[in-house]
Design a protein around this motif. Structure first.
Motif, PDB file in Angstrom:
ATOM      1  N   SER A   4      17.429  54.382  44.816  1.00  0.00           N
ATOM      2  CA  SER A   4      16.085  53.630  44.211  1.00  0.00           C
ATOM      3  C   SER A   4      15.015  54.676  44.201  1.00  0.00           C
ATOM      4  O   SER A   4      13.797  54.302  43.868  1.00  0.00           O
ATOM      5  CB  SER A   4      15.629  52.504  45.130  1.00  0.00           C
ATOM      6  OG  SER A   4      15.191  52.938  46.162  1.00  0.00           O
ATOM      7  N   TRP A   5      15.241  56.134  44.439  1.00  0.00           N
ATOM      8  CA  TRP A   5      13.883  56.947  44.642  1.00  0.00           C
ATOM      9  C   TRP A   5      14.073  57.828  43.128  1.00  0.00           C
ATOM     10  O   TRP A   5      15.090  58.178  42.746  1.00  0.00           O
ATOM     11  CB  TRP A   5      14.122  57.839  45.803  1.00  0.00           C
ATOM     12  CG  TRP A   5      13.806  57.102  46.842  1.00  0.00           C
ATOM     13  CD1 TRP A   5      14.577  56.430  47.962  1.00  0.00           C
ATOM     14  CD2 TRP A   5      12.630  56.850  47.748  1.00  0.00           C
ATOM     15  NE1 TRP A   5      13.926  55.836  48.754  1.00  0.00           N
ATOM     16  CE2 TRP A   5      12.633  56.268  48.528  1.00  0.00           C
ATOM     17  CE3 TRP A   5      11.298  57.643  47.106  1.00  0.00           C
ATOM     18  CZ2 TRP A   5      11.727  55.800  49.616  1.00  0.00           C
ATOM     19  CZ3 TRP A   5      10.248  57.333  48.255  1.00  0.00           C
ATOM     20  CH2 TRP A   5      10.384  56.510  49.218  1.00  0.00           C
ATOM     21  N   LYS A   6      12.712  58.201  42.999  1.00  0.00           N
ATOM     22  CA  LYS A   6      12.460  58.991  41.961  1.00  0.00           C
ATOM     23  C   LYS A   6      11.381  60.070  42.262  1.00  0.00           C
ATOM     24  O   LYS A   6      10.488  59.633  42.878  1.00  0.00           O
ATOM     25  CB  LYS A   6      11.848  58.188  40.598  1.00  0.00           C
ATOM     26  CG  LYS A   6      11.374  59.189  39.368  1.00  0.00           C
ATOM     27  CD  LYS A   6      11.060  58.343  38.175  1.00  0.00           C
ATOM     28  CE  LYS A   6       9.732  57.595  38.307  1.00  0.00           C
ATOM     29  NZ  LYS A   6       9.244  56.973  37.141  1.00  0.00           N
ATOM     30  N   LYS A  16      16.018  61.466  39.112  1.00  0.00           N
ATOM     31  CA  LYS A  16      16.020  59.975  39.206  1.00  0.00           C
ATOM     32  C   LYS A  16      17.268  59.464  40.075  1.00  0.00           C
ATOM     33  O   LYS A  16      18.124  60.568  40.289  1.00  0.00           O
ATOM     34  CB  LYS A  16      15.930  59.318  37.693  1.00  0.00           C
ATOM     35  CG  LYS A  16      14.730  59.552  37.058  1.00  0.00           C
ATOM     36  CD  LYS A  16      15.241  58.862  35.748  1.00  0.00           C
ATOM     37  CE  LYS A  16      13.927  59.019  34.926  1.00  0.00           C
ATOM     38  NZ  LYS A  16      13.876  58.496  33.484  1.00  0.00           N
ATOM     39  N   GLU A  46       8.197  58.255  44.287  1.00  0.00           N
ATOM     40  CA  GLU A  46       8.482  56.668  44.174  1.00  0.00           C
ATOM     41  C   GLU A  46       9.796  56.039  44.446  1.00  0.00           C
ATOM     42  O   GLU A  46      10.787  56.731  44.236  1.00  0.00           O
ATOM     43  CB  GLU A  46       8.238  56.479  42.666  1.00  0.00           C
ATOM     44  CG  GLU A  46       6.857  56.776  42.067  1.00  0.00           C
ATOM     45  CD  GLU A  46       6.812  56.502  40.661  1.00  0.00           C
ATOM     46  OE1 GLU A  46       6.511  55.358  40.229  1.00  0.00           O
ATOM     47  OE2 GLU A  46       7.116  57.546  39.583  1.00  0.00           O
ATOM     48  N   GLY A  47       9.655  55.049  45.236  1.00  0.00           N
ATOM     49  CA  GLY A  47      10.874  54.233  45.742  1.00  0.00           C
ATOM     50  C   GLY A  47      10.683  53.095  46.586  1.00  0.00           C
ATOM     51  O   GLY A  47       9.552  52.518  46.248  1.00  0.00           O
ATOM     52  N   LYS A  48      11.415  52.531  47.117  1.00  0.00           N
ATOM     53  CA  LYS A  48      11.400  51.319  48.088  1.00  0.00           C
ATOM     54  C   LYS A  48      11.423  51.548  49.443  1.00  0.00           C
ATOM     55  O   LYS A  48      12.523  52.326  49.848  1.00  0.00           O
ATOM     56  CB  LYS A  48      12.348  50.426  47.476  1.00  0.00           C
ATOM     57  CG  LYS A  48      12.215  49.745  46.073  1.00  0.00           C
ATOM     58  CD  LYS A  48      12.979  48.531  45.806  1.00  0.00           C
ATOM     59  CE  LYS A  48      12.455  48.033  44.534  1.00  0.00           C
ATOM     60  NZ  LYS A  48      11.848  46.830  44.419  1.00  0.00           N
ATOM     61  N   GLU A  51      12.016  47.003  51.110  1.00  0.00           N
ATOM     62  CA  GLU A  51      11.912  46.204  49.876  1.00  0.00           C
ATOM     63  C   GLU A  51      10.486  45.986  49.103  1.00  0.00           C
ATOM     64  O   GLU A  51      10.145  45.580  48.429  1.00  0.00           O
ATOM     65  CB  GLU A  51      12.212  44.708  50.479  1.00  0.00           C
ATOM     66  CG  GLU A  51      13.807  44.763  50.626  1.00  0.00           C
ATOM     67  CD  GLU A  51      14.727  45.283  49.848  1.00  0.00           C
ATOM     68  OE1 GLU A  51      14.923  45.062  48.697  1.00  0.00           O
ATOM     69  OE2 GLU A  51      15.727  46.069  50.189  1.00  0.00           O
ATOM     70  N   LYS A  52       9.591  47.190  49.750  1.00  0.00           N
ATOM     71  CA  LYS A  52       8.129  47.307  49.134  1.00  0.00           C
ATOM     72  C   LYS A  52       8.202  48.674  48.462  1.00  0.00           C
ATOM     73  O   LYS A  52       8.718  49.606  48.914  1.00  0.00           O
ATOM     74  CB  LYS A  52       7.349  47.171  50.125  1.00  0.00           C
ATOM     75  CG  LYS A  52       7.122  45.849  50.776  1.00  0.00           C
ATOM     76  CD  LYS A  52       6.026  45.727  51.789  1.00  0.00           C
ATOM     77  CE  LYS A  52       5.958  44.486  52.432  1.00  0.00           C
ATOM     78  NZ  LYS A  52       5.033  44.500  53.652  1.00  0.00           N
ATOM     79  N   ASN A  53       7.574  48.472  47.020  1.00  0.00           N
ATOM     80  CA  ASN A  53       7.441  49.725  46.117  1.00  0.00           C
ATOM     81  C   ASN A  53       6.487  50.774  46.954  1.00  0.00           C
ATOM     82  O   ASN A  53       5.488  50.294  47.680  1.00  0.00           O
ATOM     83  CB  ASN A  53       6.913  49.499  44.830  1.00  0.00           C
ATOM     84  CG  ASN A  53       7.586  48.784  44.169  1.00  0.00           C
ATOM     85  OD1 ASN A  53       9.171  48.852  44.307  1.00  0.00           O
ATOM     86  ND2 ASN A  53       7.298  47.870  43.100  1.00  0.00           N
ATOM     87  N   PHE A  54       6.743  51.788  47.051  1.00  0.00           N
ATOM     88  CA  PHE A  54       6.110  52.988  47.498  1.00  0.00           C
ATOM     89  C   PHE A  54       5.929  54.140  46.523  1.00  0.00           C
ATOM     90  O   PHE A  54       6.859  54.679  45.885  1.00  0.00           O
ATOM     91  CB  PHE A  54       7.293  53.560  48.883  1.00  0.00           C
ATOM     92  CG  PHE A  54       6.505  54.720  49.289  1.00  0.00           C
ATOM     93  CD1 PHE A  54       5.615  54.517  50.343  1.00  0.00           C
ATOM     94  CD2 PHE A  54       6.847  56.210  48.979  1.00  0.00           C
ATOM     95  CE1 PHE A  54       5.097  55.892  51.040  1.00  0.00           C
ATOM     96  CE2 PHE A  54       6.572  57.174  49.672  1.00  0.00           C
ATOM     97  CZ  PHE A  54       5.453  57.252  50.579  1.00  0.00           C
ATOM     98  N   LYS A  55       4.609  54.726  46.527  1.00  0.00           N
ATOM     99  CA  LYS A  55       4.381  55.719  45.697  1.00  0.00           C
ATOM    100  C   LYS A  55       3.374  56.690  46.451  1.00  0.00           C
ATOM    101  O   LYS A  55       2.451  56.243  47.140  1.00  0.00           O
ATOM    102  CB  LYS A  55       3.800  55.332  44.366  1.00  0.00           C
ATOM    103  CG  LYS A  55       3.374  56.478  43.621  1.00  0.00           C
ATOM    104  CD  LYS A  55       2.925  55.906  42.070  1.00  0.00           C
ATOM    105  CE  LYS A  55       2.534  56.906  41.042  1.00  0.00           C
ATOM    106  NZ  LYS A  55       2.200  56.488  39.747  1.00  0.00           N
TER     107      LYS A  55
END
Length: 109
Positions: A4-6, A16, A46-48, A51-55
């Motif tokens: 899930s990481w970019k 990606k 950027e990822g999770k 279960e929470k979005n992280f940037k």
């Protein structure tokens, strides 16, 4: 492993579908040092996380290592601390002054 990481590099290049294991990002696509060269002045992750979005945006990164294993290419980036950047700049300034004044810094005392 969830991919899930970019990562977005300074020139807009995006890596990606990355996995994360500790501080190692994992890519099924081949990754080389050339992919990062000159592109680490600004990096956005950027990822999770839980279960929470992280940037997070980081500046002055460096590639620590790339290792290829059966399940992909593992790579680690780190942000260079300001103190280390200051030391590198000071050393560069000293070497420039020595060159301009024709002082040999390699000479033994």
């Amino acid at each position: 492993m969830e991919k899930s990481w970019k990562i977005t590099l300074a020139d807009g290049t995006q890596l990606k579908d990355l996995g994360l294991n500790g501080n190692n990002f994992i890519s099924e696509t081949k990754i080389t040092e050339k992919d990062f060269k000159g592109k680490l002045s600004k990096v956005v992750f950027e990822g999770k996380v839980e279960e929470k979005n992280f940037k997070q945006e980081c500046n002055n990164m460096e590639l620590v290592q790339i290792a290829h294993y059966e399940d992909g290419y593992y790579f680690v980036l780190r942000e260079i601390p300001q103190e280390e950047l200051d030391k590198l700049k000071m050393q560069s300034d000293i070497e420039y002054i020595a060159m301009m004044t024709d002082i040999d810094m390699e000479e033994e005392m």
